[in-house]
Scaffold this active site. Structure first.
Site, PDB file in Angstrom:
ATOM      1  N   CYS A  15       0.841  -1.186   0.000  1.00 16.54           N
ATOM      2  CA  CYS A  15       0.000   0.000   0.000  1.00 16.54           C
ATOM      3  C   CYS A  15       0.879   1.241   0.000  1.00 16.54           C
ATOM      4  O   CYS A  15       2.111   1.165   0.055  1.00 16.54           O
ATOM      5  CB  CYS A  15      -0.933   0.017   1.208  1.00 16.54           C
ATOM      6  N   CYS A  18       3.328   1.666   2.883  1.00 20.35           N
ATOM      7  CA  CYS A  18       4.598   0.941   2.707  1.00 20.35           C
ATOM      8  C   CYS A  18       5.590   1.810   1.932  1.00 20.35           C
ATOM      9  O   CYS A  18       6.775   1.892   2.286  1.00 20.35           O
ATOM     10  CB  CYS A  18       4.369  -0.361   1.952  1.00 20.35           C
ATOM     11  N   ASP A 530       9.077  29.589 -31.229  1.00 18.09           N
ATOM     12  CA  ASP A 530      10.199  30.091 -32.025  1.00 18.09           C
ATOM     13  C   ASP A 530       9.862  29.851 -33.497  1.00 18.09           C
ATOM     14  O   ASP A 530       9.187  28.877 -33.841  1.00 18.09           O
ATOM     15  CB  ASP A 530      11.472  29.339 -31.637  1.00 18.09           C
ATOM     16  N   ASP A 734      13.779  24.881 -31.020  1.00 23.78           N
ATOM     17  CA  ASP A 734      14.554  23.765 -31.569  1.00 23.78           C
ATOM     18  C   ASP A 734      15.777  23.440 -30.725  1.00 23.78           C
ATOM     19  O   ASP A 734      16.543  22.546 -31.049  1.00 23.78           O
ATOM     20  CB  ASP A 734      14.973  24.050 -33.023  1.00 23.78           C
ATOM     21  N   ASP A 738      17.725  28.434 -28.060  1.00 20.39           N
ATOM     22  CA  ASP A 738      16.587  28.717 -27.199  1.00 20.39           C
ATOM     23  C   ASP A 738      16.767  28.184 -25.780  1.00 20.39           C
ATOM     24  O   ASP A 738      15.824  28.219 -24.990  1.00 20.39           O
ATOM     25  CB  ASP A 738      15.308  28.091 -27.793  1.00 20.39           C
TER      26      ASP A 738
END
Length: 849
Positions: A15, A18, A530, A734, A738
């Site tokens: 569970c 645990c 971009d 890309d 950037d």
């Protein structure tokens, strides 16, 4: 400090409590900087300093918390080990490999046995460690496939649970019939007549009593004894894991789901045994006490049924990973010692010469050295047409060779291959948690102790204030509260949805780095795009060369202009520079050497060519410097208005030409942007190009808001400005220039190329380069978060309503109590419903324009 991350498969968790126990134990261990345990996957992601601790110590920490860690072993032969003066250097070299638990070398047999964490190391890493120690493996090491190991383990779990369920179910049916015979002899005041299940079964019990009346003489005392014996196999075998877990929890002073089930069913069984063999302890007004053997069997059977269905459902949540890994072929044709041999793909090492015949899958990444073919790369790039491959071209593992036979040199294998990186990224994402999970973790951490306290309070209240027989009512209330409580649903609510969501994203070519990134992505309402390489193809080409005139009135030749421009650009990697170089190559223009080369950010390049200072700069920069453009200024504006990018060629401070470069718009860009707008997302185009050129592209794709003539370093500031306005921003680029903006944005989305998939600055990578992937990522993130919130709502509301009802709050109003059997059915359903709800994400399909 050497920071290392390892993913440990944790065994024995039942569970969310645990998972929290293991997470806290690992987090407190020396040398560990961060630990996150995912109950849904059964894995712990641990960041640690390998100078302070090691894998064996981490596993010992897990065991000290009452759980275990999965491991695998491999034995391989080492040449000339018999003659080594000592095996200690070899063992030490192997132990230094990340994921290795133990290494033991045997000089007599010339073998080494290595225990390791499945998936944390590879055969290549073990072989490299052996080579570093000065030895050589006799045969390639065949390490166990972690995904196959997990699949087989899941199958064994399902088979074991199925066998235990059959035994518990058969006993439940028989003991239910015996209990119904006992029910008909009870007076109306007993618990069986206020027990909701008892009321439902009473008509069937009366029918059964009539059916056997006069035919069989049944002694109620012997029926009880028979039920006690019949229930014993369910306790000893079908439910043994619950009692083992309870005992382990007591030894380690922890409490989890096993504690609730073990104490609840154990208390019901012990009470029933006392009522059977010492009935005077519970007899009131001459009426025998009820026994609950059928409840014990039914509770265990229903919980096993829930876990069986849950195990099968959780197995389906990781199908995406197995499907991705299954794309890789199992064998490869490799040239070894001058002849072609077939090897397991795990045995291929960088530098091997690999032969691929028509129709075969390419086993690993590499560079073609012989032959030519066309390769179907649709699984990575999404392109339906096979890509031509010749000598010097790169080929990617798991793609399909369609026509000719090729030989290539292996460059990246195993985890380092493109497919290996994709699988690793998805697995890493699935090992993380979303921020919304923190509340569930905090609740799960104290859930079991609170439930035990409520159960004890209910017992005391029924014993002090309930009707007679008070001990019977109070015991059943105790058992029902313990059984109905379910921390499992809380623990499964978030990770199962992330598991399915990230896997489904990978199938659509979207790699989401973490659960936190998924959470942030769902909140995005502004997307910055971009222009070059994102909206456009990123493959610009020269369309026009407009030259100035010499002093004598004759125009400069385009070839001469290209010679100066391309010579200056030959050290640049900018897409526009590559377009100029390609134009020079196509026209067979010979380039001259360039000296004192300098790249001017966002403005262009400068260099000395044949003792002339040559510059290739932007139109904006030319006007900032007040260069004399003459009629070329009007030509540049006209070309920019057509969506082309004009660059100015300047030689010795004199403008020689305008070169117009065009980059075609991606075919799907317009539809993708329209879809984003319909989703309520504001779309902004960011470009370093001139305003006219950017406006032309924006008009074609339907973008109204444009920010042009932006330097790469200014894009990050632009993102900050929008964030200060309270906007959740995603930046799509890309990855070439950037990176600052991708890192600053709430979510950075990098457009990949199929192989460049590990962009560190991005949270999301689109490996297929299709802008519609942004739409799909946003749609999937939003749906995943809706699924998580719905899961958490049901998990919380189930416990908030179920526990008080189990404690008996309905009894004063309706004279009804919840049966422990119905409580167990509700508990099993609560966990299963969360997993099944998460699995609905498998049906996700992007909605395009």
């Amino acid at each position: 400090m050497s920071k290392t991350r390892i993913v440990l498969p944790i065994e024995g968790m039942s569970c969310a409590s645990c998972a929290i126990t293991v997470q806290e134990a690992l987090g407190d261990a020396g040398g560990v900087s961060h630990a996150a345990v995912n109950y849904a996957t059964g894995k712990a992601a641990v960041d640690y300093d390998d100078a302070e601790t090691h894998v064996a110590a981490l596993i010992q920490t897990v065991r000290a918390a009452g759980y275990d860690c999965g491991k695998a072993s491999v034995t391989f032969a080492v040449d000339q080990l018999h003659y080594a003066p000592s095996v200690v250097p070899l063992e030490q070299a192997l132990r230094r490999v990340p994921g290795v638990i133990r290494a033991a070398a045997n000089q007599a047999t010339e073998t080494v046995t290595v225990d390791y964490v499945p998936g944390a190391t590879t055969a290549q890493e073990l072989e490299h460690a052996v080579a570093q120690a000065g030895f050589r493996v006799a045969e390639p090491i065949a390490a166990e496939d972690p995904l196959e190991r997990e699949r087989l383990a899941r199958r064994r779990e399902v088979r074991t649970l199925g066998g235990k369920l059959i035994v518990a179910a058969v006993v439940t049916v028989i003991s239910m019939a015996g209990s119904m015979l006992l029910m008909t002899g009870d007076a109306d005041g007993t618990l069986r007549h206020v027990d909701l299940l008892g009321r439902l079964l009473m008509p069937l019990a009366l029918w059964l009593q009539e059916a056997v009346a006069g035919r069989v003489v049944l002694d109620p005392d012997w029926i009880r004894v028979g039920l006690a014996v019949l229930t014993l196999p369910v306790i000893v075998w079908s439910g043994q894991q619950f009692y083992r877990g309870t005992w382990s929890g007591l030894k380690h002073r922890t409490a989890d789901m096993n504690t609730l089930i073990g104490v609840g069913t154990g208390a019901a069984y012990v009470y029933s045994l006392l009522a059977t063999f010492a009935p005077r302890l519970f007899t009131a007004a001459g009426r025998p006490a009820d026994v609950y053997y059928e409840s014990v069997s039914a509770i265990i059977a229903l919980i096993l049924l829930g876990r069986l269905l849950e195990a099968r459902a959780k197995g389906r949540t990781s199908e995406a990973i197995r499907r991705l890994a299954g794309l890789r072929p199992r064998t490869a044709h490799v040239v070894r010692d001058g002849r072609e041999v077939e090897l397991a793909v795990e045995a291929v090492v960088p530098g091997d010469m690999v032969i691929v015949k028509p129709g075969e899958k390419i086993p690993v990444d590499g560079i073609v050295t012989e032959g030519a073919s066309a390769v179907d790369e649709s699984m990575l790039t999404g392109e339906p047409m096979p890509a031509p491959k010749k000598i010097g071209d790169e080929v990617i593992g798991a793609t399909v060779n369609t026509t000719g036979s090729v030989t290539f040199r292996a460059t990246r294998v195993g985890k380092d291959s493109a497919l290996g990186q994709i699988v690793q990224l998805v697995e890493d994402a699935q090992a993380t948690k979303a921020p919304i999970q923190r509340l569930a973790d905090r609740v799960a951490g104290v859930f079991v102790p609170i439930v035990i306290a409520i159960a004890i309070a209910a017992f005391v209240a029924w014993f002090d204030f309930g009707p007679e027989p008070a001990l019977v009512f109070s015991t059943v209330a105790l058992v029902t509260v313990l059984i109905i409580a379910c921390p499992c649903a809380l623990g499964l609510a978030t990770p199962t949805a992330i598991l399915v969501g990230t896997g489904k994203a990978a199938e659509h070519g979207i790699l989401i780095r973490s659960g936190e990134a998924l959470d942030r992505l769902s909140a995005v309402r502004t997307v910055l795009l971009d222009k070059t390489g994102t909206i456009t193809e990123g493959r610009p080409s020269v369309t026009h060369i407009v030259t100035a005139k010499r002093p004598d009135g004759t125009p400069l030749s385009p070839g001469e202009v290209l010679k100066w421009a391309a010579s200056a650009e030959q050290r640049s990697e900018h897409p526009l520079a590559l377009a100029v170089l390609k134009a020079a190559k196509d026209r067979q223009v010979d380039l001259l050497p360039v000296e004192k080369f300098a790249a001017m950010e966002g403005r262009g390049v400068r260099g000395t060519v044949d003792r002339r200072i040559v510059e290739v700069i932007s139109l904006r920069h030319a006007r900032e410097r007040s260069l004399e453009l003459g009629t070329l200024g009007a030509d540049a504006d006209r070309l920019a208005a057509q969506g082309r990018t004009p660059v100015i060629v300047v030689v010795n401070n004199t403008v020689n030409a305008v070169i117009a470069i065009a980059d075609p718009i991606k075919p799907t860009a317009k539809d993708a942007i329209a879809s984003l707008k319909r989703m309520g997302v504001a779309v902004v185009m960011v470009s370093g190009d001139s305003k006219r050129g950017a406006e032309a592209v924006a008009k074609d794709v339907g973008i109204e808001e444009i920010i042009a003539e932006v330097l790469p370093s200014q894009k990050g500031d632009l993102v900050k400005k929008l964030q200060r306005q309270g906007k959740h921003v995603a930046m799509v680029g890309d990855g070439l220039n950037d990176a600052p903006a991708l890192a600053q944005a709430d979510v950075g989305i990098a457009i990949g190329t199929g192989t460049d998939i590990a962009m560190e600055a991005s949270d999301v990578t689109l490996i297929r380069g299709d802008l519609r992937g942004v739409v799909a990522a946003l749609q999937l993130a939003r749906r995943t978060m809706r699924t998580i919130k719905l899961n958490l709502f049901w998990a919380f509301i189930y416990n908030v309503i179920g526990i008080p009802v189990a404690a008996g709050v309905l009894y004063p109003f309706f004279h009804l109590l919840l049966s422990p059997v119905l409580a167990s059915a509700a508990m099993a359903w609560s966990s299963l419903s969360v997993v099944l709800n998460s699995l609905t994400l498998r049906r996700f399909k992007p909605a395009w324009a």
